[in-house]
Design an enzyme around this catalytic site. Sequence first.
Site, PDB file in Angstrom:
ATOM      1  N   ASP A 163      -1.701  66.382  19.154  1.00  0.00           N
ATOM      2  CA  ASP A 163      -2.731  65.942  18.304  1.00  0.00           C
ATOM      3  C   ASP A 163      -3.704  64.885  18.733  1.00  0.00           C
ATOM      4  OD1 ASP A 163      -4.262  66.134  15.938  1.00  0.00           O
ATOM      5  OD2 ASP A 163      -2.941  64.691  15.025  1.00  0.00           O
ATOM      6  N   GLU A 416       8.529  62.946  18.893  1.00  0.00           N
ATOM      7  CA  GLU A 416       8.725  64.012  18.145  1.00  0.00           C
ATOM      8  C   GLU A 416       8.871  65.103  18.955  1.00  0.00           C
ATOM      9  OE1 GLU A 416       5.477  64.988  15.579  1.00  0.00           O
ATOM     10  OE2 GLU A 416       5.918  63.239  14.007  1.00  0.00           O
ATOM     11  N   TYR A 472       5.833  62.257   6.774  1.00  0.00           N
ATOM     12  CA  TYR A 472       4.903  62.644   5.990  1.00  0.00           C
ATOM     13  C   TYR A 472       4.994  63.124   4.669  1.00  0.00           C
ATOM     14  CZ  TYR A 472       2.355  61.389  10.261  1.00  0.00           C
ATOM     15  OH  TYR A 472       1.861  60.508  11.460  1.00  0.00           O
ATOM     16  N   GLU A 509       5.982  56.330  12.215  1.00  0.00           N
ATOM     17  CA  GLU A 509       4.573  56.913  11.709  1.00  0.00           C
ATOM     18  C   GLU A 509       4.822  57.248  10.268  1.00  0.00           C
ATOM     19  OE1 GLU A 509       2.988  60.662  13.771  1.00  0.00           O
ATOM     20  OE2 GLU A 509       3.411  59.614  15.614  1.00  0.00           O
TER      21      GLU A 509
HETATM   22  C1  BDP Z   1       2.729  63.522  14.232  1.00  0.00           C
HETATM   23  C2  BDP Z   1       2.168  63.020  15.685  1.00  0.00           C
HETATM   24  C3  BDP Z   1       0.914  62.477  15.706  1.00  0.00           C
HETATM   25  C4  BDP Z   1      -0.076  63.076  14.781  1.00  0.00           C
HETATM   26  C5  BDP Z   1       0.424  62.883  13.591  1.00  0.00           C
HETATM   27  C6  BDP Z   1      -0.570  63.533  12.386  1.00  0.00           C
HETATM   28  O1  BDP Z   1       3.226  62.310  16.216  1.00  0.00           O
HETATM   29  O2  BDP Z   1       0.681  62.448  17.293  1.00  0.00           O
HETATM   30  O3  BDP Z   1      -1.292  62.761  15.237  1.00  0.00           O
HETATM   31  O4  BDP Z   1       1.648  63.612  13.295  1.00  0.00           O
HETATM   32  O5  BDP Z   1      -0.337  64.677  12.312  1.00  0.00           O
HETATM   33  O6  BDP Z   1       3.273  64.543  14.310  1.00  0.00           O
HETATM   34  O7  BDP Z   1      -1.405  63.083  12.122  1.00  0.00           O
END
Ligand code: BDP
Length: 604
Positions: A163, A416, A472, A509
Site C-alpha cells: 500500500d 504483514e 484495525y 500499526e
Molecule cells: C497495513 C499495511 C500498511 C497499510 C495499512 C493501511 O502494513 O502498509 O498502509 O495497513 O491499510 O496493512 O492503511
Amino acid sequence: MLYPITTASRTLLDLSGLWKFMIDREVQPIDPKQPLPTETVISVPASFNDQTASQEIREHVGYVWYETNFRIANPLRDQRLVLRFGSATHEAWVYLNGQKITHHKGGFTPFEVVINDYLNDDNNRLTVKLSNMLDKTTLPVGNYSESTDENGHITRRLDENFDFFNYAGLQRPVKIYSTPQDYIQDITVVPEVDLAHSSATVRVNTQVAGHFDQLKVTLLDQAGQSVAEASGTTADLTLANVHLWQPLHAYLYTAKVTGFRNNEIVDTYSELFGIRKIEVKAGQFLINGQPFYFKGFGKHEDTYVHGRGFNEPVNVLDLSLMKSMGANSFRTSHYPYSEEMMRLCDREGIVVIDETPAVGLIDSFNFDLSVLESDDFEDGTWKTMKTAAAHQQVIREIMARDKNHACVVMWSIANEAATYSKGAHDYFKPLFDLARKLDPQKRPCTYTSIMMANPRTDKCVDLVDVIALNRYYGWYVGNGDLKAAEKATRDELLAYQAKFPDKPIMYTEYGADTVAGLHSNYDEPFSEEFQEDYYRMASKVFDEVPHFVGEQLWNFADFQTKFGIQRVQGNKKGIFTRAREPKMAVRYLKDRWVRIPSLGYKKL
Ligand code: BDP
C-alpha cells in the site's frame, strides 16, 4: 559497511544535481557506450516519478536511464576511488565510460564499486540503467505481468502487493569517496554496559585491506576529548562514568580508528556510536535497565515532488514534530530508510525499529478469521513466493549498514506476512536465525503481524522477541463501531499476554483514514473527530495491559499509494497531512504522550 565521510585520509565528491534521464520504451536498444539520446534532465537524489508533467514517466513500468558526467582532480588519481549509491530502486546496471562496472538488486540498500580502472583523464560519463519492476522473487513483492502487441512491443504491468506508491529512481545520494590503497574496510562497535557501575567495555573490531604496522583505536567523548585508547584489529576499551545513549537524550561517542605504517598515518576513519543496553525480559522491553514505552509512528519516506527521495529538511521537520508531541520512536516501515535519517536519529535520540523491505509476502487478503483457525490452514503464499534469497540478501545488507547505530533497538524482519499459513515457520526460521547470527549487538527481532494472525492462528510467534501487531479494529473490521473495537482490542491483547507471558506486546500499526478538514457532529469515519475518538479508544485499552509496551500509530503523515477504490490520492491515515499540517488527533496524542515517560511507564 562504512558511511562515506571526509577524514584526514579520505575525501568525498557528491554527484547530486541534474542528471540526464529517459524512460526506456524498448523500441530501440540503448547503448551505454554512447551519450544518452535525450535532453531531459532530472534531479538526483529523488524519485523520478513526480518530477515532470508526464503521466507516462510517472507511471512507467520497466527500465529508465540516468546519466551524469564528472571529473576527478589529479591529486586524487592515485587514491582508491569508490563510487557509492545510497540506493538505486529497484535494480541497477552501472556503466562508466561505456563499460559495465556493477549491478545491484534491491532498492533500499547501498552498494559501491571501485572505479580507478575505468576512469578517463578528463571527462567521465556515468550511465545507470534502472528497473522499477517487482515480482514474486523481489522485496517488496509485486504482481508482475507483461504482454506483447503485434509490433513486438512489450507492455509491462505491475500491481504492487503493498500500500504505497512504487516510487523509483536514484532516490538517495550518489557519491565518490577516496581512500588510500591500504585502507580501513569496516568497523564494528559493540558496547557492553555495566549499569550497576556506570561503566562499559567497548569492543571495536576493525577490518582492513592492505598492510598496516599498527592500528590505533581512540574513543572520544561528545566534546571530542579522548577517553580511552587501545590498539589492534580487536580492541577492548574500558570506560568509567559512562554517558548513556538514552531515548530522546542522545549521547554519542566516536571510535576513531587510525592505521599506521612506518609511524605515518595511512588511513583514518571516525565512527559515531552510542552506549546503551537493550534487553527483553519478563514481558518488558528494557533500555538501560528500565522498561521502555514506544510512543510514535509507522512512517514512510514520502513527500511532494521528491517522492521517496531523500529530503533532509523534511526528515529534520518530522523528527522535530515527533519530539514536540512527546513521541520517541518510529519504525522504518516498509523498507530501510536513508543512512542520513539513521544518523539523524542517532543524534536526536529517536528510537528506531529497523525494517527490511519484506512487505507483500501474502497471497490474498481476507478478514474472515474463521477459515484460518484450523492448524493446517494453508493459502498459496509460501508456494508462490520465491523471495527467500532476496530476503537473506537484504538482512545481510541492512545489518552491514546499520549494525553500529545506537538508534536501532530492534529489527523487523517483515511486515504483514502470511504467518498464519502453513509453511510460514519454515520460511521465517532461517531468516530469524540469520539475523540473530549476524547482528553483533544481538538486538531483539520481530515481524509486524496482520490481523489474520492472532494468538490462535499465528504460527511464528515463537520466533519473535516482541509481539508487534498491526490492528484495525474499528476501521477495516467493524468500521465506525468503537465499542466493538474496544472489546476486540482488549480481548486480543489479553489473549496474547496470557499465551505468551514473557513476550512484550506492542502495536506497530493502528489507525483510521481521515480527510483533513472533514468534521462531523456524529463522529463519522473519515472525520477528524472519529480519528481522535479511535485513538482515545485504543489508548484506554493499552493502559490496562501490563505487557503492552508501545504504541506506534499508522501513519505519521498521509502518503501516496497506488490507485484503488479505498484510496483518494493516497492513504489518509496520517495524523499530519502529506504537507505536515496537523489533524485534530495531534493535540490529543500530544497531550497523552507528554505525560507518558519513555522509561518506567510500565513496570517490570
Ligand atoms: C497495513 C499495511 C500498511 C497499510 C495499512 C493501511 O502494513 O502498509 O498502509 O495497513 O491499510 O496493512 O492503511
